[in-house]
Scaffold this active site. Structure first.
Site, mmCIF file in Angstrom:
data_model
loop_
_atom_site.group_PDB
_atom_site.id
_atom_site.type_symbol
_atom_site.label_atom_id
_atom_site.label_comp_id
_atom_site.label_asym_id
_atom_site.label_seq_id
_atom_site.Cartn_x
_atom_site.Cartn_y
_atom_site.Cartn_z
ATOM 1 N N ASP A 136 -51.850 -66.704 66.195
ATOM 2 C CA ASP A 136 -51.088 -65.474 66.066
ATOM 3 C C ASP A 136 -52.031 -64.278 66.089
ATOM 4 O OD1 ASP A 136 -48.788 -63.964 65.828
ATOM 5 O OD2 ASP A 136 -48.703 -64.116 63.641
ATOM 6 N N TYR A 138 -52.553 -59.836 66.396
ATOM 7 C CA TYR A 138 -52.260 -58.680 65.533
ATOM 8 C C TYR A 138 -52.288 -57.468 66.451
ATOM 9 C CZ TYR A 138 -52.743 -56.406 60.863
ATOM 10 O OH TYR A 138 -52.564 -55.708 59.688
ATOM 11 N N HIS A 143 -48.195 -51.564 63.726
ATOM 12 C CA HIS A 143 -48.041 -52.498 62.610
ATOM 13 C C HIS A 143 -49.323 -52.525 61.771
ATOM 14 C CE1 HIS A 143 -47.134 -56.125 60.343
ATOM 15 N NE2 HIS A 143 -48.204 -56.714 60.838
ATOM 16 N N ARG A 152 -55.057 -50.058 52.196
ATOM 17 C CA ARG A 152 -56.238 -49.191 52.245
ATOM 18 C C ARG A 152 -55.822 -47.817 52.750
ATOM 19 N NH1 ARG A 152 -57.186 -53.732 55.073
ATOM 20 N NH2 ARG A 152 -56.746 -52.543 56.948
ATOM 21 N N GLU A 207 -41.388 -61.589 60.748
ATOM 22 C CA GLU A 207 -42.173 -60.756 61.656
ATOM 23 C C GLU A 207 -41.636 -60.966 63.053
ATOM 24 O OE1 GLU A 207 -46.374 -61.636 61.039
ATOM 25 O OE2 GLU A 207 -46.440 -60.191 59.379
ATOM 26 N N GLU A 209 -41.825 -61.082 66.803
ATOM 27 C CA GLU A 209 -42.947 -61.246 67.730
ATOM 28 C C GLU A 209 -42.472 -61.854 69.042
ATOM 29 O OE1 GLU A 209 -46.388 -63.118 66.079
ATOM 30 O OE2 GLU A 209 -46.053 -62.320 64.054
ATOM 31 N N ASP A 241 -42.503 -65.042 62.774
ATOM 32 C CA ASP A 241 -43.590 -65.527 61.922
ATOM 33 C C ASP A 241 -43.217 -65.215 60.467
ATOM 34 O OD1 ASP A 241 -46.035 -66.220 60.796
ATOM 35 O OD2 ASP A 241 -46.984 -64.319 61.331
ATOM 36 N N ARG A 245 -45.058 -62.322 51.392
ATOM 37 C CA ARG A 245 -46.028 -61.233 51.189
ATOM 38 C C ARG A 245 -46.775 -61.332 49.861
ATOM 39 N NH1 ARG A 245 -46.586 -60.076 56.346
ATOM 40 N NH2 ARG A 245 -44.688 -59.231 57.271
ATOM 41 N N GLN A 248 -49.308 -63.964 50.320
ATOM 42 C CA GLN A 248 -50.290 -63.437 51.268
ATOM 43 C C GLN A 248 -51.273 -62.481 50.605
ATOM 44 O OE1 GLN A 248 -48.390 -61.474 54.608
ATOM 45 N NE2 GLN A 248 -50.311 -60.967 55.615
ATOM 46 N N TYR A 252 -55.167 -63.786 50.818
ATOM 47 C CA TYR A 252 -55.701 -63.510 52.154
ATOM 48 C C TYR A 252 -57.169 -63.132 52.211
ATOM 49 C CZ TYR A 252 -55.952 -58.358 52.343
ATOM 50 O OH TYR A 252 -56.310 -57.052 52.177
ATOM 51 N N LYS A 261 -48.004 -68.140 55.426
ATOM 52 C CA LYS A 261 -47.421 -68.085 56.764
ATOM 53 C C LYS A 261 -47.183 -69.451 57.393
ATOM 54 C CE LYS A 261 -48.950 -63.473 58.055
ATOM 55 N NZ LYS A 261 -47.872 -62.932 58.871
ATOM 56 N N THR A 265 -42.521 -71.269 61.280
ATOM 57 C CA THR A 265 -42.507 -70.276 62.351
ATOM 58 C C THR A 265 -41.373 -70.683 63.278
ATOM 59 O OG1 THR A 265 -44.915 -70.064 62.208
ATOM 60 C CG2 THR A 265 -43.876 -69.210 64.200
ATOM 61 N N THR A 367 -46.737 -59.040 64.798
ATOM 62 C CA THR A 367 -45.557 -58.207 64.575
ATOM 63 C C THR A 367 -45.507 -57.052 65.566
ATOM 64 O OG1 THR A 367 -45.803 -58.691 62.245
ATOM 65 C CG2 THR A 367 -44.293 -56.913 62.817
ATOM 66 N N GLU A 381 -43.091 -53.252 56.293
ATOM 67 C CA GLU A 381 -43.254 -51.910 56.848
ATOM 68 C C GLU A 381 -42.028 -51.053 56.613
ATOM 69 O OE1 GLU A 381 -44.673 -51.478 60.975
ATOM 70 O OE2 GLU A 381 -44.940 -53.634 60.858
HETATM 71 MN MN MN Z 1 -47.553 -62.570 62.525
#
Ligand code: MN
Length: 434
Positions: A136, A138, A143, A152, A207, A209, A241, A245, A248, A252, A261, A265, A367, A381
């Site tokens: 997968d 990004y 996104h 951040r 997500e 995709e 996907d 959260r 995650q 992560y 994740k 899927t 995503t 989001e």
């Molecule tokens: Mn994904």
């Protein structure tokens, strides 16, 4: 580029420009045939043409023995292995078989093929291929920027983002077909007092995709130059996907997504070849003046046509909405052409170190989100830009509840061109195991 407007099929519904399965598309699928076996098919109009039955009844005579054997297989991997010349030869043959006949022999063939059509409605689809590996990416900067700003705020897009098509190796074993329910996962996350606990996720998300299946791969150690990359793409599907959260965010760092994740899927049953989308190619992503130029191995000679104008829609339907007979609520719209990285660049980057891709491997974009509110490809989001979602029942959603059904569909459409449907990828959330 295409003679699509003139091309008519004897499968009448295929000629309706709104149908989604015109003669130009012929997406691949694998479905459970009347004899109880998995058969390869192509979508045409409101039907599926059974390729196994076509091969058995001589309607594919003239094609190579390898292609005939691939059409009798229970999955698409043997066909994928034959490479783009093989798929194109088969598509050309099927197109002639399904086009309005222009002579007596073609008329006879069409009559025989008509008995080998199965209705799409109520068809029992199965996973189209054995998926060896799943990766997968990004690829949506919108996104990445939005999610990055949650974690951040000072530095949402990390410096490597604009030079590397970032991705992670996913889990192939838990890829399921659209319609398969998804069990709310348990996992390790932080509780209210920040103490870790093991419990059902409270932040289940989707997500939106696009997935792309690899056809013929590359030998270990042998990269694929960017100008050849699309020849290796067998076709596109819709992909969800599913993501937890809270699991995650706790797990992560430093190695990336893991159990947040890999519990499920979902993919749509149709695989639409790139050739079917030839009339929907658009320029690849536009880079801002301060974006670095792609490094040479990622520099495409065909940037003016590397994008695909493919529209995605996400809908949500809660259990209460279903009971009340309410229609699913469209919650966001996105487009494949809004990605920062192209399919070509993702394939080329993946194999640039000599990593081998194999027929049936599945890659996904990550995503797909656009710049504006309403184009967020996931709930994480959406709640950052629009707050909680209010459903027609008055229910609120920050994340998915048990009984919620998420459906992602994708379609290419443009005035004067027949619509090309990728179909829908749906899944309903089951409660966590007690
Ligand atoms: Mn994904």
């Amino acid at each position: 580029m295409s003679d699509s407007l003139a091309a008519r099929s004897w499968v009448a519904p295929a000629n309706d420009p709104a149908c989604g399965f015109p003669l130009d598309s012929l997406p691949w699928c694998v479905f459970c045939a009347a004899d109880g076996h998995a058969h390869i098919g192509v979508g045409i109009g409101d039907s599926i043409l059974d390729l196994h039955a076509c091969a058995a009844s001589g309607l594919l005579d003239g094609l190579s023995n390898e292609l005939l054997a691939a059409c009798r297989a229970e999955q698409l991997n043997p066909l994928m292995t034959l490479g783009h010349e093989g798929w194109r030869a088969l598509r050309h043959h099927l197109r002639e078989l399904l086009a309005e006949p222009t002579n007596a022999a073609a008329e006879t063939r069409a009559r025989r093929a008509e008995s080998l059509l199965a209705p799409q409605q109520n068809a029992h689809f199965v996973l189209p291929a054995t998926i060896g590996d799943y990766t997968d990416f990004y690829a949506s900067a919108h996104h990445a920027r939005r999610v990055g700003s949650l974690f951040r705020p000072q530095n949402p897009l990390l410096p490597n983002y604009r030079t590397i098509p970032l991705g992670y190796h996913g889990r192939a074993s838990s890829i399921v077909l659209s319609g398969t329910p998804v069990r709310r996962p348990r996992g390790q996350r932080k509780g209210e007092d920040d103490a870790p606990l093991f419990a059902p996720t409270h932040a289940l998300d989707y997500e939106a995709e696009i997935g792309f299946f690899l056809g013929a791969g590359n030998a270990l150690g042998e990269p694929i130059p960017i100008f050849e990359a699309e020849d290796h793409i067998f076709g596109l599907c819709v992909l969800n996907d599913w993501s937890a959260r809270d699991i995650q965010s706790w797990e992560y760092q430093p190695l990336g997504p893991f159990l947040a994740k890999n519990f499920a899927t979902s993919i749509s049953p149709w695989i639409v070849p790139l050739d079917a989308l030839a009339n929907y190619r658009v320029a690849g992503p536009e880079r801002a003046p301060d974006d670095p130029a792609p490094l040479k191995y990622l520099h495409s000679p065909s940037a003016s046509t590397d994008g695909i104008d493919l529209h995605l829609t996400v809908t949500l339907c809660s259990a209460k909405m279903r009971v009340a007979g309410m229609a699913s609520l469209p919650v966001s719209h996105g487009n494949l052409c809004s990605l920062f990285w192209t399919l070509r660049q993702m394939v080329t980057h993946h194999v640039s170190n000599g990593c081998n891709l194999r027929p049936g491997d599945l890659l996904a974009t990550g995503t797909i989100s656009g710049p504006k509110p309403g184009s967020e490809g996931c709930l994480l989001e959406m709640q950052a830009t629009r707050g909680a979602l209010t459903l027609p029942t008055g229910e609120e959603r920050r994340f998915l509840e048990d009984g919620d059904e998420v459906a992602i569909s994708a379609t290419a459409e443009r005035p004067g061109q027949p619509r090309i449907a990728l179909g829908s990828c749906a899944g309903i959330i089951l409660p966590a195991h007690p």
